[in-house]
Write an enzyme that holds these catalytic residues in place. Sequence first.
Site, mmCIF file in Angstrom:
data_model
loop_
_atom_site.group_PDB
_atom_site.id
_atom_site.type_symbol
_atom_site.label_atom_id
_atom_site.label_comp_id
_atom_site.label_asym_id
_atom_site.label_seq_id
_atom_site.Cartn_x
_atom_site.Cartn_y
_atom_site.Cartn_z
ATOM 1 N N ASP A 111 0.830 -1.203 0.000
ATOM 2 C CA ASP A 111 0.000 0.000 0.000
ATOM 3 C C ASP A 111 0.866 1.254 0.000
ATOM 4 O O ASP A 111 2.050 1.224 0.333
ATOM 5 C CB ASP A 111 -0.899 -0.007 1.242
ATOM 6 C CG ASP A 111 -2.092 0.916 1.126
ATOM 7 O OD1 ASP A 111 -2.419 1.321 -0.007
ATOM 8 O OD2 ASP A 111 -2.697 1.240 2.157
ATOM 9 N N HIS A 234 -8.487 -0.647 -9.673
ATOM 10 C CA HIS A 234 -8.556 0.303 -8.557
ATOM 11 C C HIS A 234 -7.563 1.447 -8.686
ATOM 12 O O HIS A 234 -7.933 2.617 -8.581
ATOM 13 C CB HIS A 234 -8.327 -0.452 -7.244
ATOM 14 C CG HIS A 234 -8.184 0.433 -6.052
ATOM 15 N ND1 HIS A 234 -9.177 1.301 -5.643
ATOM 16 C CD2 HIS A 234 -7.159 0.582 -5.163
ATOM 17 C CE1 HIS A 234 -8.777 1.947 -4.561
ATOM 18 N NE2 HIS A 234 -7.563 1.538 -4.255
#
Length: 379
Positions: A111, A234
């Site tokens: 992330d 995404h």
Amino acid sequence: MSMSVQQLDLPEQFAPPVDEPFDMGQLRDAPSLNDIDTEKWDPVFNDPGHLVHVLITVTGDTHATVEREVAAIDVIFEVGTSQASLTEVKRIRGDVRPGDQAGHEHFGYLDGISNPPIEGVPPTPNCVPPFPRTFVLFSENDPGPVWARDGSFLVFRYLFQLVPEFDDYLLENAHPGMPKELGSKLLGAKLVGRWKSGAPIDLSPTEDNPDLALRNDFLYEGPGNERRCPLGAHIRKTYPRDDTTTPSPILRRGIPFGPEVTPEERAAKKTLHDRGLLFVCYQRSIASGFRTVQRGWANDTNFPKDQTGFDPIIGRCGAGRIRTMRGTHPDDMAKEISFPTEFVVPRGGEYFFSPSIRALGEVIALSSDPPRSSGCCFA
């Protein structure tokens, strides 16, 4: 620390710049985000009469370090005494995931890679993004109150992740023509836009390549780019790079919370324990920042092109609809896949204004009335 100026009893000239979502608050703004089930939000965030006015984020290398800092904050604000200027309403503990999962969110993907840079700050290696952007308000030559310079609107989202359900979906809908385990990994990479290592699928379209884990210097261009990375992936939805002339409007960061998935959950293919991401993002304007990314990009089935579909990770479709997207099938780019389950479920959040250190030291700390607030959330 982020708070509403109204809750600080500061003079009117210290009010932050006008921003419609900020003035509304996230609960009232929820319908515009397709957050139609606010009755399921954490009670702290869905009570119009007792909104959270302050968010304090404390980070450290150990829990003990964090707890010492929180204790010091309690002393400063006299929390728990009759003179308290803050009332703590919720405390959420985030944790770096263990072992080789450090830096990864609960679905397992590295992330915090796809952030655009801050102007004036040297970019990190392998980062040559097309859209440099300033995320703070004003500058020395801009109009506006001096105290708001270098401040930023902050969005907090309390996001729950349904990990066993997500993993089961990938297995049951694995990319065709390959062993199921490998096919599930490829489908996951196509939905996210990166492999679990962080390698962009645009640069490594058929297999994970950890050597590319931190690469951010790529554009969605050239022949076959939609076959490499679906338009609805995404990271392509939320940071579309050359798919649009609009710069990425937010700077984001998240930290996981909750336990690792248990064997019982794996066997049941069902989430039994709360886990997810404490998500924050900074922007000049919530209207053109977070709200644009969530409502105008992730939730828009025609962004960046017609009939792209929803963002499969954070896209919200509202009541009575099932999310779909295109571009994952190798032989039929128009073939839709559907997502009967929402894998990321918002359970609350709020909009804040985050003042600069200068504002905290020269304005807020020196205000004639001590700041008092009815709600405080530690993250």
